[in-house]
Motif scaffolding. Structure first.
Motif, mmCIF file in Angstrom:
data_model
loop_
_atom_site.group_PDB
_atom_site.id
_atom_site.type_symbol
_atom_site.label_atom_id
_atom_site.label_comp_id
_atom_site.label_asym_id
_atom_site.label_seq_id
_atom_site.Cartn_x
_atom_site.Cartn_y
_atom_site.Cartn_z
ATOM 1 N N ALA A 121 0.837 -1.208 0.000
ATOM 2 C CA ALA A 121 0.000 0.000 0.000
ATOM 3 C C ALA A 121 0.866 1.249 0.000
ATOM 4 O O ALA A 121 0.573 2.223 -0.705
ATOM 5 N N ALA A 122 1.947 1.222 0.774
ATOM 6 C CA ALA A 122 2.830 2.388 0.840
ATOM 7 C C ALA A 122 3.463 2.679 -0.507
ATOM 8 O O ALA A 122 3.541 3.839 -0.939
ATOM 9 N N VAL A 123 3.923 1.636 -1.207
ATOM 10 C CA VAL A 123 4.581 1.867 -2.491
ATOM 11 C C VAL A 123 3.565 2.329 -3.539
ATOM 12 O O VAL A 123 3.909 3.093 -4.451
ATOM 13 N N ALA A 124 2.317 1.911 -3.403
ATOM 14 C CA ALA A 124 1.274 2.418 -4.306
ATOM 15 C C ALA A 124 1.030 3.904 -4.078
ATOM 16 O O ALA A 124 0.855 4.677 -5.027
ATOM 17 N N MET A 125 1.041 4.328 -2.823
ATOM 18 C CA MET A 125 0.720 5.718 -2.525
ATOM 19 C C MET A 125 1.874 6.667 -2.824
ATOM 20 O O MET A 125 1.650 7.845 -3.102
ATOM 21 N N ILE A 126 3.127 6.188 -2.807
ATOM 22 C CA ILE A 126 4.263 7.095 -3.002
ATOM 23 C C ILE A 126 4.335 7.609 -4.436
ATOM 24 O O ILE A 126 4.884 8.687 -4.689
ATOM 25 N N GLY A 127 3.793 6.868 -5.383
ATOM 26 C CA GLY A 127 3.783 7.316 -6.774
ATOM 27 C C GLY A 127 2.372 7.590 -7.260
ATOM 28 O O GLY A 127 1.985 8.732 -7.535
ATOM 29 N N THR A 128 1.580 6.540 -7.349
ATOM 30 C CA THR A 128 0.192 6.670 -7.809
ATOM 31 C C THR A 128 -0.609 7.576 -6.882
ATOM 32 O O THR A 128 -1.399 8.405 -7.335
ATOM 33 N N GLY A 129 -0.406 7.408 -5.581
ATOM 34 C CA GLY A 129 -1.149 8.223 -4.620
ATOM 35 C C GLY A 129 -0.789 9.690 -4.705
ATOM 36 O O GLY A 129 -1.661 10.561 -4.649
ATOM 37 N N ARG A 130 0.497 9.986 -4.838
ATOM 38 C CA ARG A 130 0.893 11.396 -4.895
ATOM 39 C C ARG A 130 0.342 12.048 -6.160
ATOM 40 O O ARG A 130 -0.066 13.219 -6.138
ATOM 41 N N THR A 131 0.319 11.312 -7.279
ATOM 42 C CA THR A 131 -0.259 11.868 -8.504
ATOM 43 C C THR A 131 -1.745 12.132 -8.321
ATOM 44 O O THR A 131 -2.265 13.166 -8.759
ATOM 45 N N THR A 132 -2.439 11.218 -7.667
ATOM 46 C CA THR A 132 -3.864 11.405 -7.399
ATOM 47 C C THR A 132 -4.111 12.674 -6.592
ATOM 48 O O THR A 132 -4.998 13.480 -6.925
ATOM 49 N N MET A 133 -3.329 12.861 -5.542
ATOM 50 C CA MET A 133 -3.512 14.061 -4.726
ATOM 51 C C MET A 133 -3.245 15.320 -5.533
ATOM 52 O O MET A 133 -3.910 16.346 -5.343
ATOM 53 N N GLY A 134 -2.288 15.260 -6.444
ATOM 54 C CA GLY A 134 -2.014 16.409 -7.294
ATOM 55 C C GLY A 134 -3.149 16.712 -8.254
ATOM 56 O O GLY A 134 -3.524 17.878 -8.451
ATOM 57 N N ILE A 135 -3.713 15.674 -8.861
ATOM 58 C CA ILE A 135 -4.834 15.851 -9.783
ATOM 59 C C ILE A 135 -6.007 16.513 -9.080
ATOM 60 O O ILE A 135 -6.681 17.390 -9.635
ATOM 61 N N LEU A 136 -6.258 16.103 -7.847
ATOM 62 C CA LEU A 136 -7.434 16.583 -7.118
ATOM 63 C C LEU A 136 -7.344 18.060 -6.752
ATOM 64 O O LEU A 136 -8.354 18.656 -6.343
ATOM 65 N N PRO A 285 7.382 20.512 -3.589
ATOM 66 C CA PRO A 285 5.973 20.161 -3.777
ATOM 67 C C PRO A 285 5.733 18.664 -3.933
ATOM 68 O O PRO A 285 4.676 18.155 -3.538
ATOM 69 N N VAL A 286 6.696 17.952 -4.527
ATOM 70 C CA VAL A 286 6.531 16.503 -4.687
ATOM 71 C C VAL A 286 6.412 15.839 -3.319
ATOM 72 O O VAL A 286 5.542 14.982 -3.098
ATOM 73 N N ARG A 287 7.273 16.218 -2.399
ATOM 74 C CA ARG A 287 7.223 15.620 -1.060
ATOM 75 C C ARG A 287 5.915 15.960 -0.349
ATOM 76 O O ARG A 287 5.371 15.142 0.403
ATOM 77 N N VAL A 288 5.410 17.168 -0.561
ATOM 78 C CA VAL A 288 4.123 17.550 0.029
ATOM 79 C C VAL A 288 3.024 16.584 -0.434
ATOM 80 O O VAL A 288 2.222 16.092 0.380
ATOM 81 N N LEU A 289 2.991 16.287 -1.730
ATOM 82 C CA LEU A 289 1.974 15.379 -2.263
ATOM 83 C C LEU A 289 2.173 13.962 -1.737
ATOM 84 O O LEU A 289 1.199 13.251 -1.433
ATOM 85 N N GLU A 290 3.424 13.511 -1.633
ATOM 86 C CA GLU A 290 3.692 12.176 -1.084
ATOM 87 C C GLU A 290 3.191 12.071 0.352
ATOM 88 O O GLU A 290 2.572 11.068 0.740
ATOM 89 N N THR A 291 3.459 13.109 1.139
ATOM 90 C CA THR A 291 3.034 13.106 2.540
ATOM 91 C C THR A 291 1.517 13.067 2.653
ATOM 92 O O THR A 291 0.951 12.334 3.483
ATOM 93 N N ARG A 292 0.849 13.854 1.830
ATOM 94 C CA ARG A 292 -0.615 13.853 1.836
ATOM 95 C C ARG A 292 -1.164 12.479 1.475
ATOM 96 O O ARG A 292 -2.109 11.985 2.103
ATOM 97 N N ALA A 293 -0.582 11.866 0.462
ATOM 98 C CA ALA A 293 -1.066 10.565 0.006
ATOM 99 C C ALA A 293 -0.920 9.504 1.087
ATOM 100 O O ALA A 293 -1.840 8.713 1.351
ATOM 101 N N LEU A 294 0.238 9.464 1.725
ATOM 102 C CA LEU A 294 0.458 8.484 2.781
ATOM 103 C C LEU A 294 -0.473 8.732 3.960
ATOM 104 O O LEU A 294 -0.978 7.780 4.585
ATOM 105 N N ALA A 295 -0.750 9.986 4.269
ATOM 106 C CA ALA A 295 -1.659 10.306 5.370
ATOM 107 C C ALA A 295 -3.081 9.838 5.064
ATOM 108 O O ALA A 295 -3.787 9.330 5.950
ATOM 109 N N GLU A 296 -3.523 10.017 3.813
ATOM 110 C CA GLU A 296 -4.860 9.565 3.427
ATOM 111 C C GLU A 296 -4.986 8.049 3.562
ATOM 112 O O GLU A 296 -6.003 7.527 4.025
#
Length: 334
Positions: A121-136, A285-296
């Motif tokens: 789950a973590a590896v999914a969120m570090i890439g796919t998840g961060r992109t999702t948070m950016g799109i939103l 900004p990339v790290r911000v999105l990664e952090t948000r994704a992992l928190a979600e």
């Protein structure tokens, strides 16, 4: 260690699972015992010799993969000793090396994996998840929103469906084939439609009645993407982050002229790269999105779908991804 190496650009068969030397962490780096490695569609394009958005193709032989999760087992000179033994996840950036039992990266790229979140789950969120948070960031979803998600069974699509449902929106998810459509329905979409069926737009129109879509999250393009845009009402948003219907290195995203957009009363916007990072702002900004994704994910609000393959079957993982035979984020497990 064992790793998957690419000795020549070309088909998936060129990915070879073999024994190779352990990587050595340099100053400020760590070595991770990999529990999960992410596979991205971009990896398949690079494997064939297409550079895509990267500054250059990697030197050969190379170990592909840029997303890893696992445990820090060795430190380079000057690295904070507090990282030793930690469960971590990292996006390796432009440096490959993820398809392996051991991977090296800068300590600055690490995130500690939150309690209760597994490595896949973590590896999914570090890439796919961060992109999702950016799109939103490009839209505000609420109970009045009618969201259309092509590729809703994919890694990003799965998360977009969940986020939209959590916001109270009406969600229509599109997927190729009955099995994928069933998975989209199980993920919470109000309507899940197989876009291989010729009448799928009519199914959506019948379901919506007098309502029209307000947002299309488009990573597909081509005919499915254009048909999805036709379901947008005035004021609707077409948010573009891919064009998988033509292959990652073929064709391009679905575009409209200013005259077409004005006639439809909609907007169409590409949301990747500088456009996304500019909305986040800040020094990293990339790290911000990664952090948000992992928190979600840690909070249970977003639950990534994961399609697992053994590391030794990386070639099959690439083939399955290219023929659209996967659901969710593709992950290799050593």
């Amino acid at each position: 260690m064992h790793a998957v190496r690419l000795h020549a650009f070309g088909p998936a068969e060129n990915l070879v699972h073999e024994k190779t030397e352990d990587p050595v962490p340099g100053p400020g780096q760590v070595r991770i015992a990999v529990a999960a490695a992410g596979v991205h569609l971009l990896d398949t394009a690079i494997r064939e010799g297409h550079q895509g958005p990267l500054p250059a193709l990697p030197d050969l032989p190379t170990v592909p993969g840029r997303e890893v999760a696992g445990t820090v087992e060795s430190l380079g000179e000057g690295t904070d000793p507090g990282w030793l033994g930690k469960r971590v996840v990292a996006h390796l950036g432009n440096a490959p090396g993820g398809y392996a039992e051991l991977a090296v990266t800068d300590a600055a790229r690490l995130h500690e994996i939150p309690d209760g979140l597994d490595a896949t789950a973590a590896v999914a969120m570090i890439g796919t998840g961060r992109t999702t948070m950016g799109i939103l960031q490009f839209t505000a979803l609420g109970p009045e929103s009618v969201v259309l998600v092509p590729a809703a069974a994919g890694g990003i699509g799965t998360l977009l469906v969940q986020y939209a449902r959590n916001a109270g929106a009406t969600v229509v998810g599109l997927a190729g084939g009955p099995a994928k459509a069933a998975a989209v329905a199980a993920n919470g979409a109000d309507l899940a439609v197989d876009y291989n069926l010729p009448d799928w737009p009519e199914q959506v129109r019948t379901f919506l009645g007098e309502r029209r879509a307000t947002v299309v999250f488009d990573s597909v393009g081509g005919e499915p993407g254009r048909a999805a845009v036709d379901l947008l009402g005035p004021g609707g948003q077409h948010l573009v982050f891919g064009w998988s219907s033509g292959g990652l290195h073929e064709g391009g995203p679905l575009t409209f002229t200013e005259e077409e957009l004005a006639a439809r009363g909609i907007t169409s916007e590409g949301v990747l790269g500088p456009a996304m990072l500019g909305r986040v702002g800040g020094d990293n900004p990339v790290r911000v999105l990664e952090t948000r994704a992992l928190a979600e994910a840690a909070a249970g609000r977003l639950v990534p779908a994961v399609h697992r393959f053994p590391l030794s079957e990386a070639a099959e993982a690439h083939r399955a991804l290219e023929r659209r035979g996967t659901m969710g984020k593709v992950v290799l497990e050593p």
